[in-house]
Design an enzyme around this catalytic site. Sequence first.
Site, mmCIF file in Angstrom:
data_model
loop_
_atom_site.group_PDB
_atom_site.id
_atom_site.type_symbol
_atom_site.label_atom_id
_atom_site.label_comp_id
_atom_site.label_asym_id
_atom_site.label_seq_id
_atom_site.Cartn_x
_atom_site.Cartn_y
_atom_site.Cartn_z
ATOM 1 N N SER A 165 -3.475 -3.479 1.006
ATOM 2 C CA SER A 165 -3.525 -4.939 1.188
ATOM 3 C C SER A 165 -2.143 -5.407 1.599
ATOM 4 O O SER A 165 -1.140 -4.811 1.189
ATOM 5 C CB SER A 165 -3.921 -5.632 -0.116
ATOM 6 O OG SER A 165 -3.753 -7.034 0.019
ATOM 7 N N TYR A 206 -3.129 -6.172 -9.188
ATOM 8 C CA TYR A 206 -3.713 -5.831 -7.885
ATOM 9 C C TYR A 206 -2.621 -5.358 -6.907
ATOM 10 O O TYR A 206 -2.781 -4.329 -6.235
ATOM 11 C CB TYR A 206 -4.437 -7.067 -7.335
ATOM 12 C CG TYR A 206 -5.152 -6.859 -6.033
ATOM 13 C CD1 TYR A 206 -6.389 -6.222 -5.987
ATOM 14 C CD2 TYR A 206 -4.602 -7.307 -4.829
ATOM 15 C CE1 TYR A 206 -7.055 -6.043 -4.784
ATOM 16 C CE2 TYR A 206 -5.255 -7.138 -3.629
ATOM 17 C CZ TYR A 206 -6.483 -6.505 -3.603
ATOM 18 O OH TYR A 206 -7.139 -6.321 -2.407
ATOM 19 N N LYS A 237 -2.215 -1.642 -5.148
ATOM 20 C CA LYS A 237 -2.232 -1.435 -3.693
ATOM 21 C C LYS A 237 -0.905 -0.863 -3.189
ATOM 22 O O LYS A 237 -0.877 -0.094 -2.215
ATOM 23 C CB LYS A 237 -2.568 -2.752 -2.983
ATOM 24 C CG LYS A 237 -3.986 -3.263 -3.282
ATOM 25 C CD LYS A 237 -5.055 -2.289 -2.788
ATOM 26 C CE LYS A 237 -6.457 -2.828 -2.951
ATOM 27 N NZ LYS A 237 -7.485 -1.894 -2.454
HETATM 28 P P1 NAP Z 1 -15.819 -6.934 -2.236
HETATM 29 O O1 NAP Z 1 -16.636 -7.717 -1.265
HETATM 30 O O2 NAP Z 1 -15.526 -7.508 -3.572
HETATM 31 O O3 NAP Z 1 -16.504 -5.488 -2.406
HETATM 32 C C1 NAP Z 1 -15.927 -4.558 -3.274
HETATM 33 C C2 NAP Z 1 -16.652 -3.240 -3.104
HETATM 34 O O4 NAP Z 1 -16.012 -2.279 -3.952
HETATM 35 C C3 NAP Z 1 -18.109 -3.321 -3.515
HETATM 36 O O5 NAP Z 1 -18.896 -2.620 -2.568
HETATM 37 C C4 NAP Z 1 -18.137 -2.627 -4.872
HETATM 38 O O6 NAP Z 1 -19.336 -1.904 -5.101
HETATM 39 C C5 NAP Z 1 -17.020 -1.615 -4.694
HETATM 40 N N1 NAP Z 1 -16.496 -1.157 -5.984
HETATM 41 C C6 NAP Z 1 -15.743 -1.826 -6.876
HETATM 42 N N2 NAP Z 1 -15.473 -1.045 -7.938
HETATM 43 C C7 NAP Z 1 -16.074 0.157 -7.698
HETATM 44 C C8 NAP Z 1 -16.140 1.369 -8.407
HETATM 45 N N3 NAP Z 1 -15.528 1.519 -9.596
HETATM 46 N N4 NAP Z 1 -16.844 2.392 -7.871
HETATM 47 C C9 NAP Z 1 -17.457 2.267 -6.675
HETATM 48 N N5 NAP Z 1 -17.425 1.117 -5.949
HETATM 49 C C10 NAP Z 1 -16.736 0.082 -6.462
HETATM 50 O O7 NAP Z 1 -14.399 -6.572 -1.612
HETATM 51 P P2 NAP Z 1 -13.923 -6.457 -0.080
HETATM 52 O O8 NAP Z 1 -13.281 -7.728 0.268
HETATM 53 O O9 NAP Z 1 -14.981 -5.901 0.751
HETATM 54 O O10 NAP Z 1 -12.730 -5.401 -0.260
HETATM 55 C C11 NAP Z 1 -12.846 -4.035 0.108
HETATM 56 C C12 NAP Z 1 -11.472 -3.388 -0.033
HETATM 57 O O11 NAP Z 1 -10.525 -4.069 0.792
HETATM 58 C C13 NAP Z 1 -10.921 -3.462 -1.463
HETATM 59 O O12 NAP Z 1 -10.197 -2.286 -1.742
HETATM 60 C C14 NAP Z 1 -9.986 -4.648 -1.394
HETATM 61 O O13 NAP Z 1 -8.985 -4.589 -2.377
HETATM 62 C C15 NAP Z 1 -9.434 -4.503 0.013
HETATM 63 N N6 NAP Z 1 -8.896 -5.755 0.554
HETATM 64 C C16 NAP Z 1 -9.699 -6.836 0.764
HETATM 65 C C17 NAP Z 1 -9.137 -8.002 1.285
HETATM 66 C C18 NAP Z 1 -9.934 -9.232 1.581
HETATM 67 O O14 NAP Z 1 -9.353 -10.234 2.014
HETATM 68 N N7 NAP Z 1 -11.238 -9.236 1.392
HETATM 69 C C19 NAP Z 1 -7.763 -8.049 1.540
HETATM 70 C C20 NAP Z 1 -6.990 -6.941 1.286
HETATM 71 C C21 NAP Z 1 -7.562 -5.782 0.812
HETATM 72 P P3 NAP Z 1 -20.486 -2.399 -6.136
HETATM 73 O O15 NAP Z 1 -20.892 -3.778 -5.709
HETATM 74 O O16 NAP Z 1 -21.557 -1.385 -5.963
HETATM 75 O O17 NAP Z 1 -19.859 -2.372 -7.502
#
Ligand code: NAP
Length: 247
Positions: A141, A154, A158
Site C-alpha cells: 500500500s 496496517y 504493509k
Molecule cells: P477488501 O475489499 O476488503 O477485500 C479483502 C479480501 O481479503 C477479501 O477477499 C477477503 O476474503 C480477503 N481476506 C481477508 N483476510 C483473509 C484471510 N485471513 N484469509 C483469506 N482471505 C482473507 O479489500 P481490497 O480493497 O480488495 O484490498 C485487497 C488488498 O489490497 C489488501 O491487501 C489491501 O490491504 C490492499 N490495498 C487496498 C487498497 C484500497 O484502496 N482498496 C489500498 C492499498 C492496498 P473473505 O471475504 O473471504 O474473508
Amino acid sequence: MTDRKIALVTGAGRGIGRAVALGLAERSFVLAVNYSKSEKAAHEVCAIIRERGGEALPFQGDVSKGEEVKKLFAAVQEELGSPSVLVNNAGITRDGLILRMKDEDWHSVLEANLSSVYYCTREALRSMVRAKWGRIINLASVVAIIGNPGQANYCASKAGVIGLTKSVAREYAARGITVNAIAPGFISSDMTDSLPAEAREALMRQIPAGRAGTPEDVAHVAGFLASPEASYITGQVIAVDGGMTMC
Ligand code: NAP
C-alpha cells in the site's frame, strides 16, 4: 501461453483480488480462487471465469494461519497442480490511533497482512524453484511508504510486505522467480467504502488524477507482472495511485 499455468490469488472473492483473478484468467491462467469467508462470492468468480471459457476452482483457507496455508496449497496441488503465480492479496484493516489500539487489532492485522505473505510465499516457492519459473506479486500500500494516522498496524504490516518482497526477490532472482509488490493508493472496494465520508474526501484531494482507482487498475499491473514480458522486473514496488505519491 503454451503450457498450462496455475495462478493462486488469496482473498479473490471480492475487491482487488476478484479483479486480479478475472484478469489473470483472461491471460489464460488456470485460477485457484482463495477465500476465507466469502464462499458465495468466490464461487461466483469461478463461474464467471468458466463462462468466459477459462478454468477456475474455489479454495477456502484463512491465510493468516500457517496450518491452513499448508492445507490450502495441498488442496490446490491435488485439484489443479502447482501454482506458478502467487498473488498475496488478502488483507484487513483494524484502524485506531495507537494509544487506543487493542493488542488484538495489532496482531490480527500483522497476521492477516504480513504473516500470510510469509506462509504463502514459502509454500509457493517449493514448486517454483523446481520449475525454475515463478511470479510472486504482493499487495502492499502507498501508506507503507508515507504513513497514515490511525493505521499504525496496517502501515507496519504493509511496510513489512515491502521488506519481505525485496529480500525474497534477492534470494530467488537467479532462479527465474520474480517477486514484486504493488502499492495501491485509494481504490474503490469494500475496504475503502467503509471509511467515513470526511476521510474519503481528504484522501480524494491528495490524488492528482482526481479520481479513486478501480480494482481493474490494479489488476492490469498484476497481469503484466505475471507475464513472461515482466521477467526482468523484480524487487520493485509499483504504485498504482493516480499520482498520489509521486516524487
Ligand atoms: P477488501 O475489499 O476488503 O477485500 C479483502 C479480501 O481479503 C477479501 O477477499 C477477503 O476474503 C480477503 N481476506 C481477508 N483476510 C483473509 C484471510 N485471513 N484469509 C483469506 N482471505 C482473507 O479489500 P481490497 O480493497 O480488495 O484490498 C485487497 C488488498 O489490497 C489488501 O491487501 C489491501 O490491504 C490492499 N490495498 C487496498 C487498497 C484500497 O484502496 N482498496 C489500498 C492499498 C492496498 P473473505 O471475504 O473471504 O474473508
